[in-house]
Each structure stands twice: as structure tokens, then as C-alpha cells.
Motif scaffolding. Structure first.
Motif, PDB file in Angstrom:
ATOM      1  N   ALA A  99       0.810  -1.225   0.000  1.00 34.38           N
ATOM      2  CA  ALA A  99       0.000   0.000   0.000  1.00 34.38           C
ATOM      3  C   ALA A  99       0.843   1.274   0.000  1.00 34.38           C
ATOM      4  N   GLY A 100       2.032   1.224   0.614  1.00 33.93           N
ATOM      5  CA  GLY A 100       2.867   2.422   0.753  1.00 33.93           C
ATOM      6  C   GLY A 100       3.230   3.095  -0.550  1.00 33.93           C
ATOM      7  N   ILE A 101       3.330   2.329  -1.635  1.00 29.57           N
ATOM      8  CA  ILE A 101       3.694   2.972  -2.907  1.00 29.57           C
ATOM      9  C   ILE A 101       2.495   3.729  -3.476  1.00 29.57           C
ATOM     10  N   SER A 102       1.273   3.300  -3.124  1.00 31.14           N
ATOM     11  CA  SER A 102       0.076   3.917  -3.709  1.00 31.14           C
ATOM     12  C   SER A 102      -0.518   5.033  -2.851  1.00 31.14           C
ATOM     13  N   THR A 103      -0.139   5.099  -1.570  1.00 26.77           N
ATOM     14  CA  THR A 103      -0.654   6.208  -0.752  1.00 26.77           C
ATOM     15  C   THR A 103      -0.161   7.528  -1.336  1.00 26.77           C
ATOM     16  N   GLU A 104       1.016   7.524  -1.999  1.00 28.01           N
ATOM     17  CA  GLU A 104       1.528   8.748  -2.615  1.00 28.01           C
ATOM     18  C   GLU A 104       0.718   9.123  -3.864  1.00 28.01           C
ATOM     19  N   SER A 105      -0.182   8.220  -4.300  1.00 23.03           N
ATOM     20  CA  SER A 105      -1.127   8.551  -5.378  1.00 23.03           C
ATOM     21  C   SER A 105      -2.495   8.916  -4.809  1.00 23.03           C
ATOM     22  N   GLY A 106      -2.595   9.007  -3.501  1.00 22.68           N
ATOM     23  CA  GLY A 106      -3.849   9.383  -2.863  1.00 22.68           C
ATOM     24  C   GLY A 106      -4.776   8.223  -2.558  1.00 22.68           C
ATOM     25  N   ILE A 107      -4.275   6.993  -2.718  1.00 24.46           N
ATOM     26  CA  ILE A 107      -5.116   5.836  -2.389  1.00 24.46           C
ATOM     27  C   ILE A 107      -4.924   5.496  -0.913  1.00 24.46           C
ATOM     28  N   PRO A 108      -6.033   5.437  -0.168  1.00 28.07           N
ATOM     29  CA  PRO A 108      -5.897   5.189   1.270  1.00 28.07           C
ATOM     30  C   PRO A 108      -5.366   3.789   1.560  1.00 28.07           C
ATOM     31  N   ASP A 109      -4.570   3.688   2.604  1.00 30.75           N
ATOM     32  CA  ASP A 109      -4.130   2.380   3.085  1.00 30.75           C
ATOM     33  C   ASP A 109      -5.238   1.870   3.999  1.00 30.75           C
ATOM     34  N   PHE A 110      -6.033   0.921   3.459  1.00 29.76           N
ATOM     35  CA  PHE A 110      -7.248   0.485   4.146  1.00 29.76           C
ATOM     36  C   PHE A 110      -6.992  -0.084   5.533  1.00 29.76           C
TER      37      PHE A 110
END
Ligand SMILES: [Zn+2]
Length: 255
Positions: free
Chosen positions: A30-41
């Protein structure tokens, strides 16, 4: 630009490892996508700490839970639909393009590796993909636009046009078995590589924690890039606690 004076020892070290390796594998969380604004569920404050996830057996057992699941899917849709790959994804895609990285194993369901240019056959999705749905019985792919129209317009639950089976978002729910094919592919890639790079995973959810251990046991170098420490930091040949995008961009020379 690519000023070597600005390179930190960790950047230089990872560049060196990438140059010397024969076959690298990237493993993302998830850490790579939180920088795209996707929440870490799963993180504190994440969706699963505010709203209980629907267990797979409840989805199967109850039509009402299936309705609730689709309501959530279409409610969350916008956050995912607007997300774009960030510089961390682009750095990984560049390593694949150069032939250094042979496979990207991911716990993410957002499809951002494919969007950033990694060929779909090089992405191994352990938790599925939320860009489409699939029949639980025969595996037939179903498009979300069609399901959305029927569900929001006519209140109809999707049913497989081929076999009449239950149709579900093509992600792996809590309590649902991991898909056999991707798990086997991930294990094979892990055994065949000589450099295993974890990016943005806290390595607490299995099999996430198992793959880097398998790589290490097979003699591969282990690199972990994550904002926080992980349980495997001590096992790693290189452990970096940093923002993922900026660090990986330096390693690849993208900024
Ligand atoms: Zn079917």
C-alpha cells in the motif's frame, strides 16, 4: 539533474546492487500507492478501522451482504478512478523497461503498475484487481460499468451470464483464499531472482512476510524501502526508511 553529489549512501548502494544483479523482483504494498492518494485500508484511521470489512463467507451466504458490498464498491469508486501512478510507480516501470526487474509482485488492487507502463504479464496481483469483477464459479470476467448500471439503476445483483454463478469484484476479500496461480507465480519469481526489493509494504500480512524470507533463504539480496521499520529490517541487506517516490526516483535517475 542527476548530480552524484546529492546521492545518499542508500541511493548509491541500491544503484550498485541493481547494476550487479542478474534478475531482480520488486514487491509492492500500500505504501507505494498512498503517494497517489489511495488510502491504506488497513492502517490506523483507514477504512477497515472505521467500517468492518465484509468477510468472504458472509458475501457468499447473504444477498444483503452482496448488496452492501456493491454499494461500498461504487461508493469508493471515485478515489480509485482518479488515482494516477506516481513517481514511485514510474521508477519501478523504468526498471522493468531496462530489463533489470523481471516481475512486480503486488498486494495492491489499484492497477497503477499496469497504468505506469509495466506490461500486465509482468504484474503478479496477490489480492486481485478492483478494476473489474469475476464469476466466483467459472472465473468469467464481468465489467463494472455493466454491473453499476444494473445495480444502481434497477437494483439488480450481478449474476454470471455463462453459468449463473455469483459475481464479485475481482479482489481478494478477508477470509477468501489467495488465488493459486498468482501465488505460485510469485513464489517462482522469488526463487529465481538474486535481488528482492520490497517497496511500501509493512510486511506484516502473509504471504507478504513470507516471500522476502524465501528470497533471502535462496541467497538473494534483500532490500526494503518503506516509510516505517518492518519486522524484517534486520534481515535486509539494505533497509531504507524514507518517502518511496523521491527515493526510488533518485535510484533510477528520474528526477
Ligand atoms: Zn460463471
Amino acid at each position: 539533474m542527476d548530480d552524484p553529489q546529492r546521492k545518499t549512501p542508500a541511493v548509491r548502494r541500491l544503484r550498485d546492487m541493481l547494476e550487479r544483479c542478474r534478475r531482480a523482483v520488486v514487491f509492492t504494498g500500500a505504501g507505494i500507492s498512498t503517494e497517489s492518494g489511495i488510502p491504506d485500508f488497513r492502517s490506523p484511521g483507514g477504512i477497515w478501522t472505521r467500517m468492518a470489512p465484509i468477510q468472504f463467507e458472509d458475501f457468499l451466504a447473504s444477498e444483503e451482504m452482496r448488496r452492501e458490498s456493491w454499494r461500498r464498491t461504487f461508493g469508493l469508486r471515485d478515489a480509485f478512478a482518479e488515482a494516477r501512478p506516481n513517481i514511485g510507480h514510474h521508477a519501478v516501470a523504468e526498471l522493468v523497461r531496462r530489463g533489470t526487474v523481471q516481475a512486480v509482485i503486488t498486494q495492491n488492487i489499484d492497477g497503477l503498475h499496469q497504468q505506469s507502463g509495466v506490461p500486465a504479464e509482468k504484474v503478479i496481483e496477490l489480492h486481485g484487481n478492483n478494476g473489474h469483477a469475476a464469476c466466483l464459479q467459472c472465473g468469467e470476467r464481468h465489467e463494472l460499468d455493466v454491473i453499476r448500471q444494473a445495480f444502481l439503476g434497477r437494483d439488480e445483483l450481478p449474476e454470471c451470464r455463462l453459468c449463473g454463478g455469483i459475481v464479485k469484484l475481482a479482489t481478494i476479500s478477508f477470509g477468501q483464499a489467495m488465488p493459486v496461480g498468482p501465488v505460485l507465480n510469485a513464489e517462482r519469481e522469488t526463487r529465481e531472482c538474486d535481488l528482492f526489493i520490497v517497496i511500501g509494504s509493512s510486511l506484516v500480512v502473509f504471504p507478504a512476510a513470507g516471500l522476502p524470507v524465501l528470497a533471502k533463504r535462496n541467497g538473494a539480496g534483500l532490500v526494503i524501502v518503506n516509510r516505517e521499520q518492518t519486522p524484517l529490517h534486520d534481515e535486509a541487506d539494505l533497509a531504507v526508511e524514507d518517502e518511496i517516490g523521491p527515493f526510488m526516483a533518485q535510484v533510477v535517475g528520474l528526477n
